[in-house]
Scaffold this motif. Structure first.
Motif, PDB file in Angstrom:
ATOM      1  N   VAL A  44       0.897  -1.109  -0.086  1.00 56.71           N
ATOM      2  CA  VAL A  44      -0.005   0.034   0.206  1.00 56.71           C
ATOM      3  C   VAL A  44       1.095   1.085   0.076  1.00 56.71           C
ATOM      4  O   VAL A  44       2.051   1.065   0.977  1.00 56.71           O
ATOM      5  CB  VAL A  44      -0.812   0.212   0.879  1.00 56.71           C
ATOM      6  N   ARG A  45       0.682   2.229  -1.013  1.00 52.48           N
ATOM      7  CA  ARG A  45       1.376   3.345  -0.907  1.00 52.48           C
ATOM      8  C   ARG A  45       0.439   4.496  -0.931  1.00 52.48           C
ATOM      9  O   ARG A  45      -0.552   4.670  -1.640  1.00 52.48           O
ATOM     10  CB  ARG A  45       2.435   3.461  -2.003  1.00 52.48           C
ATOM     11  N   THR A  46       0.909   5.633  -0.007  1.00 51.08           N
ATOM     12  CA  THR A  46       0.051   6.638  -0.042  1.00 51.08           C
ATOM     13  C   THR A  46       0.809   7.881  -0.252  1.00 51.08           C
ATOM     14  O   THR A  46       1.789   8.264   0.385  1.00 51.08           O
ATOM     15  CB  THR A  46      -0.706   6.680   1.335  1.00 51.08           C
ATOM     16  N   LEU A  47      -0.041   8.883  -1.004  1.00 55.74           N
ATOM     17  CA  LEU A  47       0.667  10.084  -1.458  1.00 55.74           C
ATOM     18  C   LEU A  47      -0.063  11.154  -0.746  1.00 55.74           C
ATOM     19  O   LEU A  47      -1.387  11.279  -1.131  1.00 55.74           O
ATOM     20  CB  LEU A  47       0.968   9.882  -3.091  1.00 55.74           C
ATOM     21  N   LEU A  48       0.330  12.359  -0.472  1.00 54.64           N
ATOM     22  CA  LEU A  48      -0.485  13.511  -0.369  1.00 54.64           C
ATOM     23  C   LEU A  48      -0.133  14.515  -1.215  1.00 54.64           C
ATOM     24  O   LEU A  48       1.174  14.977  -1.333  1.00 54.64           O
ATOM     25  CB  LEU A  48      -0.018  13.960   1.181  1.00 54.64           C
ATOM     26  N   ALA A  49      -0.898  15.225  -2.023  1.00 53.92           N
ATOM     27  CA  ALA A  49      -0.509  16.332  -3.080  1.00 53.92           C
ATOM     28  C   ALA A  49      -1.202  17.480  -2.679  1.00 53.92           C
ATOM     29  O   ALA A  49      -2.490  17.457  -2.636  1.00 53.92           O
ATOM     30  CB  ALA A  49      -0.829  15.685  -4.460  1.00 53.92           C
ATOM     31  N   ALA A  50      -0.658  18.656  -2.426  1.00 57.05           N
ATOM     32  CA  ALA A  50      -1.134  19.942  -2.199  1.00 57.05           C
ATOM     33  C   ALA A  50      -1.304  20.841  -3.590  1.00 57.05           C
ATOM     34  O   ALA A  50      -0.092  20.841  -4.190  1.00 57.05           O
ATOM     35  CB  ALA A  50      -0.180  20.657  -1.184  1.00 57.05           C
ATOM     36  N   PHE A  51      -2.497  21.388  -3.697  1.00 59.91           N
ATOM     37  CA  PHE A  51      -2.709  22.385  -4.751  1.00 59.91           C
ATOM     38  C   PHE A  51      -3.027  23.719  -4.319  1.00 59.91           C
ATOM     39  O   PHE A  51      -3.389  23.867  -3.054  1.00 59.91           O
ATOM     40  CB  PHE A  51      -3.546  21.829  -5.537  1.00 59.91           C
ATOM     41  N   HIS A  52      -2.974  24.790  -5.159  1.00 56.86           N
ATOM     42  CA  HIS A  52      -3.620  25.943  -4.704  1.00 56.86           C
ATOM     43  C   HIS A  52      -5.214  25.984  -4.464  1.00 56.86           C
ATOM     44  O   HIS A  52      -5.518  26.754  -3.934  1.00 56.86           O
ATOM     45  CB  HIS A  52      -2.963  27.013  -5.565  1.00 56.86           C
ATOM     46  N   GLY A  53      -5.693  25.125  -5.213  1.00 57.45           N
ATOM     47  CA  GLY A  53      -7.189  25.179  -5.309  1.00 57.45           C
ATOM     48  C   GLY A  53      -7.838  23.815  -5.902  1.00 57.45           C
ATOM     49  O   GLY A  53      -7.235  22.840  -6.604  1.00 57.45           O
ATOM     50  N   THR A  54      -9.122  23.849  -5.575  1.00 55.54           N
ATOM     51  CA  THR A  54      -9.942  22.498  -5.881  1.00 55.54           C
ATOM     52  C   THR A  54      -9.929  22.399  -7.583  1.00 55.54           C
ATOM     53  O   THR A  54     -10.220  21.092  -7.934  1.00 55.54           O
ATOM     54  CB  THR A  54     -11.273  22.530  -5.459  1.00 55.54           C
ATOM     55  N   ASP A  55      -9.854  23.293  -8.244  1.00 55.32           N
ATOM     56  CA  ASP A  55      -9.883  23.226  -9.749  1.00 55.32           C
ATOM     57  C   ASP A  55      -8.745  22.135 -10.160  1.00 55.32           C
ATOM     58  O   ASP A  55      -8.794  21.362 -10.834  1.00 55.32           O
ATOM     59  CB  ASP A  55      -9.836  24.539 -10.578  1.00 55.32           C
ATOM     60  N   GLN A  56      -7.438  22.674  -9.748  1.00 57.16           N
ATOM     61  CA  GLN A  56      -6.359  21.791  -9.971  1.00 57.16           C
ATOM     62  C   GLN A  56      -6.346  20.280  -9.424  1.00 57.16           C
ATOM     63  O   GLN A  56      -6.008  19.272 -10.113  1.00 57.16           O
ATOM     64  CB  GLN A  56      -5.073  22.442  -9.571  1.00 57.16           C
ATOM     65  N   ALA A  57      -6.975  20.294  -8.182  1.00 55.66           N
ATOM     66  CA  ALA A  57      -6.954  18.952  -7.524  1.00 55.66           C
ATOM     67  C   ALA A  57      -8.124  18.246  -8.429  1.00 55.66           C
ATOM     68  O   ALA A  57      -7.852  16.852  -8.656  1.00 55.66           O
ATOM     69  CB  ALA A  57      -7.400  19.195  -6.256  1.00 55.66           C
TER      70      ALA A  57
ATOM     71  N   ALA B 118       0.390  20.691  -8.799  1.00 59.43           N
ATOM     72  CA  ALA B 118       0.693  20.333  -7.261  1.00 59.43           C
ATOM     73  C   ALA B 118       2.088  21.017  -6.791  1.00 59.43           C
ATOM     74  O   ALA B 118       2.864  20.963  -7.615  1.00 59.43           O
ATOM     75  CB  ALA B 118       0.916  18.774  -6.907  1.00 59.43           C
ATOM     76  N   PHE B 119       1.968  21.692  -5.855  1.00 60.77           N
ATOM     77  CA  PHE B 119       3.058  22.615  -5.225  1.00 60.77           C
ATOM     78  C   PHE B 119       3.987  21.814  -4.350  1.00 60.77           C
ATOM     79  O   PHE B 119       5.043  22.279  -3.907  1.00 60.77           O
ATOM     80  CB  PHE B 119       2.871  23.798  -5.119  1.00 60.77           C
ATOM     81  N   GLU B 120       3.345  20.800  -3.970  1.00 56.86           N
ATOM     82  CA  GLU B 120       4.223  19.920  -2.902  1.00 56.86           C
ATOM     83  C   GLU B 120       3.521  18.493  -2.900  1.00 56.86           C
ATOM     84  O   GLU B 120       2.196  18.568  -2.854  1.00 56.86           O
ATOM     85  CB  GLU B 120       4.003  20.502  -1.349  1.00 56.86           C
ATOM     86  N   THR B 121       4.313  17.480  -3.012  1.00 56.38           N
ATOM     87  CA  THR B 121       3.830  16.191  -2.826  1.00 56.38           C
ATOM     88  C   THR B 121       4.453  15.352  -1.805  1.00 56.38           C
ATOM     89  O   THR B 121       5.871  15.493  -1.676  1.00 56.38           O
ATOM     90  CB  THR B 121       4.136  15.440  -4.257  1.00 56.38           C
ATOM     91  N   ARG B 122       4.079  14.747  -0.958  1.00 58.40           N
ATOM     92  CA  ARG B 122       4.622  13.936   0.141  1.00 58.40           C
ATOM     93  C   ARG B 122       4.228  12.572  -0.234  1.00 58.40           C
ATOM     94  O   ARG B 122       3.152  11.866  -0.310  1.00 58.40           O
ATOM     95  CB  ARG B 122       4.266  14.166   1.479  1.00 58.40           C
ATOM     96  N   VAL B 123       5.102  11.601   0.317  1.00 62.74           N
ATOM     97  CA  VAL B 123       4.983  10.340   0.183  1.00 62.74           C
ATOM     98  C   VAL B 123       5.223   9.396   1.658  1.00 62.74           C
ATOM     99  O   VAL B 123       6.187  10.042   2.280  1.00 62.74           O
ATOM    100  CB  VAL B 123       5.757   9.558  -0.812  1.00 62.74           C
ATOM    101  N   ALA B 124       4.143   8.735   2.043  1.00 62.87           N
ATOM    102  CA  ALA B 124       4.338   8.268   3.342  1.00 62.87           C
ATOM    103  C   ALA B 124       5.234   7.318   3.248  1.00 62.87           C
ATOM    104  O   ALA B 124       5.412   6.202   2.348  1.00 62.87           O
ATOM    105  CB  ALA B 124       2.923   7.490   3.738  1.00 62.87           C
ATOM    106  N   ALA B 125       6.493   7.458   4.234  1.00 61.70           N
ATOM    107  CA  ALA B 125       7.456   6.476   3.890  1.00 61.70           C
ATOM    108  C   ALA B 125       7.224   5.250   4.854  1.00 61.70           C
ATOM    109  O   ALA B 125       7.949   4.035   4.654  1.00 61.70           O
ATOM    110  CB  ALA B 125       8.820   7.177   4.765  1.00 61.70           C
ATOM    111  N   ASP B 126       6.359   5.115   5.843  1.00 69.49           N
ATOM    112  CA  ASP B 126       6.039   3.917   6.598  1.00 69.49           C
ATOM    113  C   ASP B 126       4.546   4.169   6.997  1.00 69.49           C
ATOM    114  O   ASP B 126       3.857   4.937   6.638  1.00 69.49           O
ATOM    115  CB  ASP B 126       7.012   3.937   7.843  1.00 69.49           C
ATOM    116  N   ASP B 127       4.195   3.045   7.835  1.00 70.01           N
ATOM    117  CA  ASP B 127       2.565   3.016   8.265  1.00 70.01           C
ATOM    118  C   ASP B 127       2.234   4.202   9.004  1.00 70.01           C
ATOM    119  O   ASP B 127       1.291   4.746   8.960  1.00 70.01           O
ATOM    120  CB  ASP B 127       2.542   1.907   8.816  1.00 70.01           C
ATOM    121  N   ASP B 128       3.320   4.926   9.876  1.00 65.15           N
ATOM    122  CA  ASP B 128       3.039   5.974  10.625  1.00 65.15           C
ATOM    123  C   ASP B 128       2.676   7.232  10.139  1.00 65.15           C
ATOM    124  O   ASP B 128       1.648   8.136  10.258  1.00 65.15           O
ATOM    125  CB  ASP B 128       4.457   6.190  11.667  1.00 65.15           C
ATOM    126  N   GLU B 129       3.694   7.317   8.888  1.00 71.38           N
ATOM    127  CA  GLU B 129       3.245   8.508   7.990  1.00 71.38           C
ATOM    128  C   GLU B 129       2.189   8.542   7.381  1.00 71.38           C
ATOM    129  O   GLU B 129       1.198   9.417   7.143  1.00 71.38           O
ATOM    130  CB  GLU B 129       4.542   8.672   7.240  1.00 71.38           C
TER     131      GLU B 129
END
Lengths: 485, 485
Positions: B219-232, B303-314
Motif C-alpha cells: 500500500v502506498r499513500t501520497l499527499l499532493a497539495a494544490f492551490h485550489g480545488t480546480d487543479q486537484a 501540485a506545489f508539494e507532494t509527500r509520500v508516506a515512508a512508513d505506516d506511521d506517516e
C-alpha cells in the motif's frame, strides 16, 4: 382477440412486413441454441424501436396473449423458446450504438447490438466490453442481459450484471421504465440487478447502458500440459490461492483435446491428459511478476510442458483449440449435450473423478472443457441419436452431473441460465418459500404471467396468493455442504 | 392488539429483558446518525437469534404493527429512525462470526457484527473486508447491507452490494428465506441485489455471507497539495483517464483542511487550497509503476508539494486529517449538515465553483471533503443553530447542492442512502412509473406496508393498484445531461 386480430392490429401499428404469421417464416424461430426443444410461435413481431416494442407488449397485455423476447437466439437453456399461442418479439432490428462515451467508460446500445460490436467500436478509444460469451460474434447484448451471460474472462471481470449500469425496459404492462443509470449506483431498489438474468420474465430491455473496460496494457497467454485433470485442477487452486487473478483459466481434458486436434490442429503437447490455458492481463510490470509465479505453480503441480505465446498469432493458436472445442466434439461424436454447472474450485479433482465414474458406469463418454478458475464446468456428454438408448443414457449422465454440482455445494447453471431446460432442478436449490419469494416479484411485474411463461420456475404461481411457511430444512442445508465456496 | 399485548406476547416468546417499553429506555433509540430527526419507538425488541427476529416480525405482521430494523444506529439518512407506533428491532445482539473460510474467500456473519471485526478476524489469514465506511469501527454489517454502505476505498473495490454474496432474510411475513449464496451467482432472480440497499423495507437480514478480499502486497499513500480545488479536480480526472484505479482518491478543500489542522495537527502543506490523498495498493511491481505516473500527473496539474508516506506511521498521519475532518468541523462551527451527493468526476471543478457561489450568496460556509475518485461529494454545510435564520439558510444551501448534483446528471445520494432525509428528492430522479415499479416490488414483499414505512418513497402506494402510464419526458431527460457519467 384471436392471433389474427392481433396481427391486424400490430400490422397497423408498425408496418405489415414487421409482423410474420406465415408458418414457414415462423419456423425459422422455433428454437434457440437449445435446439432439441422446438416450438413454433403463433406470431413473430420485428419491432424497430422501443416504442414499437412497447406497442407489441401492450397489445399482448391487452388481450392476454403471452410474449417471448428473442435476441440472436444463441441461448443454450431455451430461454427464448417461443410459446405456441404467443408472440415472439425479435429485438435484432434494434441494433444501434446510441452513444459512445469512452471518457465516462460508458456506451448506450440497443438490445440487438452484437456483443463483439461494442468492443469493436470502442477499440480505437482504448476500451472494450469485457463479458465474452463464446458466441460473442453473434449473440446480442439484449440476450446477454436476459441470461446474465458469462464467458472465459468473467473470472477476472465478472458477468454481464457487473457491466450493465442502466436499462430502459418495457414492463409486462407495456410501460417504459428506467432501471439504474450511468452512475455506478442509484437510490432506491436495485431492480437493475434483479432484471439482469431474469430471462425475459420481467419485461423486455430496449436500451442498455454498459460499462466499458480499458484495454489492458499487456496480455500474456500460457499453455501448460499435465498428465491428468487432478494435477491441472491442483494447479488452478494453487494459482488462485497465491492471490493471482488471471483474466482466464481454462481447462480441457484428454477427450476434448483429441476433438480439438482433429478439428483445428492446434498442436497441443502430445500425451497431455489435460491442458490449462492461463491468460494474464494488466499493466506490464504486474503481468510480468505474476507470469513468473503462474509458471512456477504449474511446474510445481506437475506440468510436463509449458508454452508461452510469443506473439498474437501464437496466442490465437492456443485459444483456437479451446474456442473450437464445442464444435470440434462433432468430429468425434454425432450428437452431444452441452452441460453447464458450477462447483467449488477446490472440489474440481474430486468432481471430475466422479463424473468419470458416472459416465463409465453408463457406457457414455464425457469431454470436459471449462472455466476452471471459477469452477464452471461444461461437460460435453457424447451420444449417437441413431443408436437406440444412447440419448437416454446421455441424458441420465447429464442429469447426474447436475446432481453432483448440487451435492458439492455448487449451482445448476454457471452462465447458460435456467430457461426451460433446468426449471425442474430449481427445487433442488431452493425451498418453496425461496421460489415463492422470487415469484412474488414476478407477480409484481407480471400478474397475468404473460412474459415468457414456463421459464425458470417449475410451477407457475397464482398471483393472488401469499406464500406459505417453509417447512423442514433448506435443500442446500440437507447436503451439509451448502457453504463450500 | 395494543402495544402492551404485543409486549406480553414478545416477552413470552423471548425473555422479558429482551423487550423494552420503558420510556426512558426507549429514548436511547430515538434517532440514528441523522440526529435532527427524532422519534421514540413504542417498543424495542432485542432478539438474540434469527428465529427470534422472525418471531418479532411475525408478531408485528399478525397485528399490523410497523417495525423498523436497526443495527448500530450510525446511518446518516435516518433509515433506522423508529416509528412512533411501531417496534424497533435491534439486531446488535446477533454478533457472531458464524464461519470464516479464507480459502473460499468467504465469511458468514450475523448482522450485528461490526464492519471492522470482519477484517480483524480475517487478517491472520491474509484477508480483509473491503467496504470501509468512515464509521467502520462501530457500524454493523446488517446496517451496511440495509444502506449499501460505501467508503473511501469503494472507488477500486465497490460498495457493500459487490461484497455480499448471500443473505438469510426474514421477510415482512415472518418467513426465513435465502437470497444468493456463497457462489458468485445463483439461478433465478437476483433478489440479493434488490435487498442490499433497500433500507429495511423488504425485510430484516439475519445472516450475511460476505466476500473476503486478499490483503494487498503493498500500500502506498501520497499527499499532493494544490492551490485550489480546480487543479486537484483536474489531477483526479487525469489519474483516472490514465487508466490507474487507485484504492482511494480523497479531496479536502481549504476550509476542511483548516478544521483538520485545528483538530489533529495533521501538518498538511501550508497554503494548500486543496489536498488530494491518493492511495495505491496491489502487487509491488504494479504499485511502483503506477506511483510514478500518479506523481507525474499531480505535478503536471499544479501540485506545489507532494509527500509520500515512508512508513505506516506517516500513512496514518496523512489519513488522520481526512478521517477526522467531519468531527473536526465541530472546531470551526457549532453545527453542520453532512450532505451526500454524486456528480460525474469530470464536472468536479465546475460543480465546486457553483457550490461556492450558492454558499456565498446565502452567507453560508461549506467545507468540502469527499471521495473525488467517484465524484461522491460530502459538503459540510456550517451553521450556528443559536443564530436566528442560520439553520434555515444552511438547509437551503444543502438542498441547492442536491439540485446541482441532479442538474449535472448525478445522484441525490452516493452512500448514505435515501432514508427519511431524501425521500422527497426521489421524484427529481425518477418518474411516477419508475417509483411505482419499485413500489410494486415493495408490495410483493410487504403488502401491508409494515417494514420501515416512510423511508425511501415520498408517497406510499396502495398495494392493490396497478401503475399508471408515464406521461411526459423522464425527469433525467429534461436536464439534457442524463448520461454524463
Amino acid at each position: 382477440m384471436s392471433i389474427d386480430a392481433l396481427a391486424v392490429r400490430l400490422r397497423a401499428e408498425m408496418t405489415p412486413d414487421q409482423v410474420l404469421t406465415d408458418r414457414q417464416q415462423l419456423r425459422t424461430y422455433e428454437c434457440d441454441g437449445l435446439a432439441h426443444y422446438r416450438v413454433v410461435p403463433a406470431l413473430v413481431a420485428l419491432p424497430h424501436t422501443a416504442a414499437e416494442v412497447a406497442a407489441v407488449v401492450r397489445a399482448c397485455a391487452g388481450v392476454g396473449v403471452p410474449f417471448v423476447a428473442r435476441g440472436s437466439g444463441t441461448g443454450l437453456s431455451g430461454g427464448a423458446l417461443p410459446h405456441a399461442e404467443g408472440v415472439l418479439i425479435v429485438t435484432s432490428q434494434l441494433r444501434e450504438v446510441l452513444s459512445l462515451r469512452p471518457a465516462d467508460e460508458r456506451a448506450v446500445v440497443q438490445p440487438g447490438v452484437i456483443n463483439l460490436q461494442v468492443s469493436t467500436v470502442s477499440k480505437e478509444h482504448g476500451y472494450y466490453y469485457a463479458p465474452d460469451p463464446s458466441s460473442q460474434q453473434i449473440c446480442s447484448i439484449g440476450g446477454n442481459v436476459a441470461e446474465n451471460a458469462g464467458g472465459a474472462h468473467c473470472l477476472k471481470y465478472g458477468f454481464t450484471t457487473n457491466h450493465v449500469t442502466g436499462l430502459e425496459v418495457v414492463t409486462p404492462d407495456g410501460d417504459l421504465v428506467r432501471l439504474g443509470g450511468a452512475a455506478p449506483d442509484t437510490p432506491g431498489y436495485d431492480l437493475l440487478g434483479a432484471f439482469v438474468g431474469s430471462e425475459g420474465t420481467l419485461g423486455v430491455a430496449t436500451e442498455v447502458t454498459v460499462r466499458l473496460t480499458r484495454l489492458p496494457e499487456t496480455v500474456r497467454t500460457l499453455l501448460a500440459a499435465f498428465h491428468g485433470t487432478d494435477q491441472a485442477g491442483a494447479a488452478t487452486s494453487a494459482i488462485i490461492a497465491a492471490g493471482v487473478v488471471p483474466a482466464a483459466i481454462e481447462m480441457m481434458d484428454a477427450l476434448s483435446i483429441e476433438a480439438a486436434e482433429a478439428a483445428v490442429h492446434c498442436g497441443y503437447p502430445a500425451g497431455a491428459g489435460a491442458v490449462l490455458i492461463v491468460e494474464l492481463d494488466g499493466p506490464s510490470a504486474e503481468v510480468a511478476a505474476q507470469f513468473e509465479e503462474v509458471s512456477r505453480l504449474c511446474d510445481a503441480n506437475g506440468a510436463f510442458e509449458t508454452r508461452v505465446a510469443a506473439d498474437d498469432d501464437e496466442r490465437q493458436l492456443i485459444w483456437r483449440g479451446r474456442k473450437s472445442a464445442f464444435a470440434a466434439v462433432g468430429r468425434i461424436s454425432p450428437d452431444y449435450i452441452v452441460q453447464d454447472g458450477v462447483i467449488p474450485r477446490t472440489a474440481l479433482p474430486e468432481v471430475l473423478r466422479r463424473i468419470d465414474e458416472v459416465a463409465s458406469s453408463h457406457g457414455v463418454r464425457v469431454a470436459n472443457v471449462f472455466h476452471a478458475g471459477d469452477g464452471n464446468l461444461h461437460p460435453l456428454v457424447l451420444f449417437d441419436a441413431q443408436v437406440a438408448g444412447e440419448e437416454e443414457r446421455a441424458e441420465t449422465v447429464s442429469g447426474a452431473i447436475i446432481d453432483l454440482c448440487i451435492e458439492y455445494g455448487g449451482s445448476i447453471t454457471g452462465e447458460h441460465g435456467v430457461g426451460v431446460e433446468k426449471a425442474h432442478y430449481m427445487p433442488r436449490m431452493f425451498t418453496d418459500t425461496d421460489l415463492d419469494t422470487m415469484q412474488l416479484v414476478r407477480c409484481a411485474f407480471d400478474p397475468g404471467g404473460l412474459a415468457n411463461p414456463g421459464k425458470i420456475f417449475p410451477t407457475p404461481r397464482l398471483c393472488g396468493e401469499r406464500p406459505g411457511r417453509r417447512t423442514g430444512p433448506h435443500p442446500l442445508q440437507e447436503s451439509g455442504v451448502a457453504e463450500i465456496f
